[in-house]
Each structure stands twice: as C-alpha cells, then as structure tokens.
Design a protein around this motif. Structure first.
Motif, short mmCIF file in Angstrom:
data_model
loop_
_atom_site.label_atom_id
_atom_site.label_comp_id
_atom_site.label_asym_id
_atom_site.label_seq_id
_atom_site.Cartn_x
_atom_site.Cartn_y
_atom_site.Cartn_z
N VAL A 157 0.81 -1.22 0.00
CA VAL A 157 0.00 0.00 0.00
C VAL A 157 0.84 1.27 0.00
O VAL A 157 0.53 2.23 -0.70
CB VAL A 157 -0.96 0.01 1.23
N SER A 158 1.93 1.29 0.75
CA SER A 158 2.72 2.52 0.88
C SER A 158 3.28 2.97 -0.47
O SER A 158 3.22 4.15 -0.82
CB SER A 158 3.86 2.35 1.89
N THR B 243 0.33 4.05 -2.75
CA THR B 243 -0.23 5.31 -2.26
C THR B 243 0.67 6.49 -2.64
O THR B 243 0.19 7.56 -3.03
CB THR B 243 -0.41 5.28 -0.73
N SER B 244 1.98 6.30 -2.55
CA SER B 244 2.91 7.38 -2.90
C SER B 244 2.84 7.71 -4.39
O SER B 244 2.94 8.88 -4.79
CB SER B 244 4.34 7.03 -2.49
N ILE C 285 0.17 7.30 -6.31
CA ILE C 285 -1.11 7.99 -6.53
C ILE C 285 -1.04 9.44 -6.05
O ILE C 285 -1.56 10.35 -6.68
CB ILE C 285 -2.27 7.21 -5.86
N LYS C 286 -0.36 9.65 -4.92
CA LYS C 286 -0.18 11.01 -4.39
C LYS C 286 0.61 11.85 -5.40
O LYS C 286 0.27 13.01 -5.67
CB LYS C 286 0.55 10.97 -3.05
N TYR D 135 -2.92 3.79 -12.69
CA TYR D 135 -3.62 3.97 -11.41
C TYR D 135 -4.94 4.71 -11.47
O TYR D 135 -5.57 4.89 -10.42
CB TYR D 135 -2.70 4.71 -10.43
N LYS E 150 -7.46 5.55 -8.21
CA LYS E 150 -6.98 6.85 -7.74
C LYS E 150 -7.74 7.32 -6.50
O LYS E 150 -7.18 7.96 -5.62
CB LYS E 150 -7.12 7.86 -8.88
N SER F 99 -9.55 4.67 -1.12
CA SER F 99 -8.82 4.88 0.14
C SER F 99 -9.02 3.65 1.02
O SER F 99 -10.15 3.21 1.24
CB SER F 99 -9.31 6.13 0.85
#
Length: 231
Positions: free
Chosen positions: A105-106, A109-110, A112-113, A150, A154, A157
């Motif tokens: 996930v990390s 997530t990065s 997507i950020k 992604y 996107k 969550s």
C-alpha cells in the motif's frame, strides 16, 4: 435479493460454454454439466447458485460503505469492466495488474499522491509557469503514464471490501493478493481454472464478451442495490 438471475439469459449469452476437455481443471468437475464434442459444458444451475450467493454478498459489502474492486485486464474485457465499475461508482484495474496494488500500500499510495499532485499543478498552471514547453510536455507524459496504471484506483482509500475478477487465470495475481489479505474474491471461473482459491465461484465462460457483460450487469446491479441501502 433484489436481482433475480435469469438462466435463459445466461444460456443465450453463452455463459455455459467451457474450454476444451483437454484443458480442464479437475476441481471444476462439480460445476460441469457434460461434454459436447471436445469441449465442456458448464452447469448453469451451478452458475445461478454461484450468483445467488455472490450477489447478496456484493450488496452487503456496498451497503457497509466498502468498495468493490473490479478487475479485468484481458484485452477483450478492459472496456466493459471499466464501464461496469464506473456505472457502479467503484474502483477498477483494467490495465496491467501491478504487483503490490493491494499488498504494498505505501508504494502504491505514494505513486497515486504523486499523480494527484502533478495533476493539480498542471491544472493550476503552476508547471507552465515554472518550466519550458518541453518540460511541461514531459510532466504531461508522466501524468498520462501514471493514469494508465492507477486511474481506476486513484480514489480508493483503504482496502476494498471485495474484489470481482472476470478471468481468474489472467488475473491470478489479483486473486493471490486479495487472498493474502483476506479480501473475499468473487470470480468468474471457467473450466480450466481452479475454483478452490475463489470465495464466491461463479462458473462461466470467461472469454465471450456477451456472457461476461451479462455477469457484470448482475454484479453492478447488486453493488448499486447496496449503495442505495447505504444512503
């Protein structure tokens, strides 16, 4: 269950056509009706049973506020899986399944950020102010590349409450990651696939567009039903 399953519609859509008998998976034996020439015929009564178990589960998942992740990366499935997920207001993966989409996930997530930040800066004109045309073009290419990977997840969550997979062999990595995390999988399982790794087995042809579309319609209706309950 609000959605009733029509066996005649399943038959007309060719959901019962399995693969060649030489390619079968022995664990699919309970779901096979017969052989026709050199191909297996799926028992549509089992397909109805599978749907009658899977659809209330999807409704319940959506009603609880959890997302249902739709997965279909096979060429002929991409467009209809994306359309189905969007119709249900759910996340999707229709390009390549990137290892770690659920389990790492990390990193995801990065990425997507990074994508969202770049899109925001592009939309605001910040990148245009700071960089020359060629550099801005490169940023746009990076945005496009990240979106290809992604865009469907996107706005996801946290973990999805369920994963729907329309070809459990093509997207075995999605199945594995979901299983590792204890996320239930609803899978369209053809006669050459292993049903034992799927939580909600929907035996059916995973190649025919018409059949896949019909099954997706059932899944979408069930998710939408849950969405109404949530409100």
């Amino acid at each position: 269950m609000a959605t009733s399953v029509d066996m005649k519609a399943l038959l007309e859509a060719g959901v019962h056509f399995g693969h060649k008998t030489s390619r079968w998976h022995p664990k699919m034996a309970p779901y096979i009706h017969s052989k026709r020439q050199d191909s297996h015929i799926i028992n549509l009564e089992k397909t109805v049973e599978g749907l009658e178990a899977a659809l209330p589960f999807l409704t319940k998942t959506a009603a609880s506020g959890k997302k249902v992740l739709f997965v279909g990366t096979k060429k002929q499935h991409k467009a209809i899986v994306k359309a189905a997920a969007e119709a249900a207001g759910q996340p999707y993966v229709t390009e390549r399944w990137i290892g770690g989409m659920l389990t790492n996930v990390s990193t995801i997530t990065s990425q997507i950020k990074k994508l969202k930040d770049l899109e925001k800066r592009m939309a605001s004109g910040d990148l245009e102010k700071r960089y020359n045309k060629l550099e801005v073009q490169r940023f746009q290419e990076e945005i496009d590349g990240l979106n290809e990977k992604y865009s469907g997840i996107k706005d996801l969550s946290g973990m999805p409450g369920a994963v729907v997979v329309v070809d459990t062999i093509s997207d075995v990595n999605a199945v594995r990651e979901a299983k590792n995390l204890g996320i239930p999988v609803v899978g369209v399982v053809d006669t050459n696939a292993d049903p034992s790794v799927i939580d909600y087995v929907v035996p059916g042809n995973d190649d025919a567009i018409k059949g896949t579309q019909l099954l997706l319609d059932y899944f979408v209706s069930a998710v939408k039903e849950g969405g109404k309950a949530e409100k």
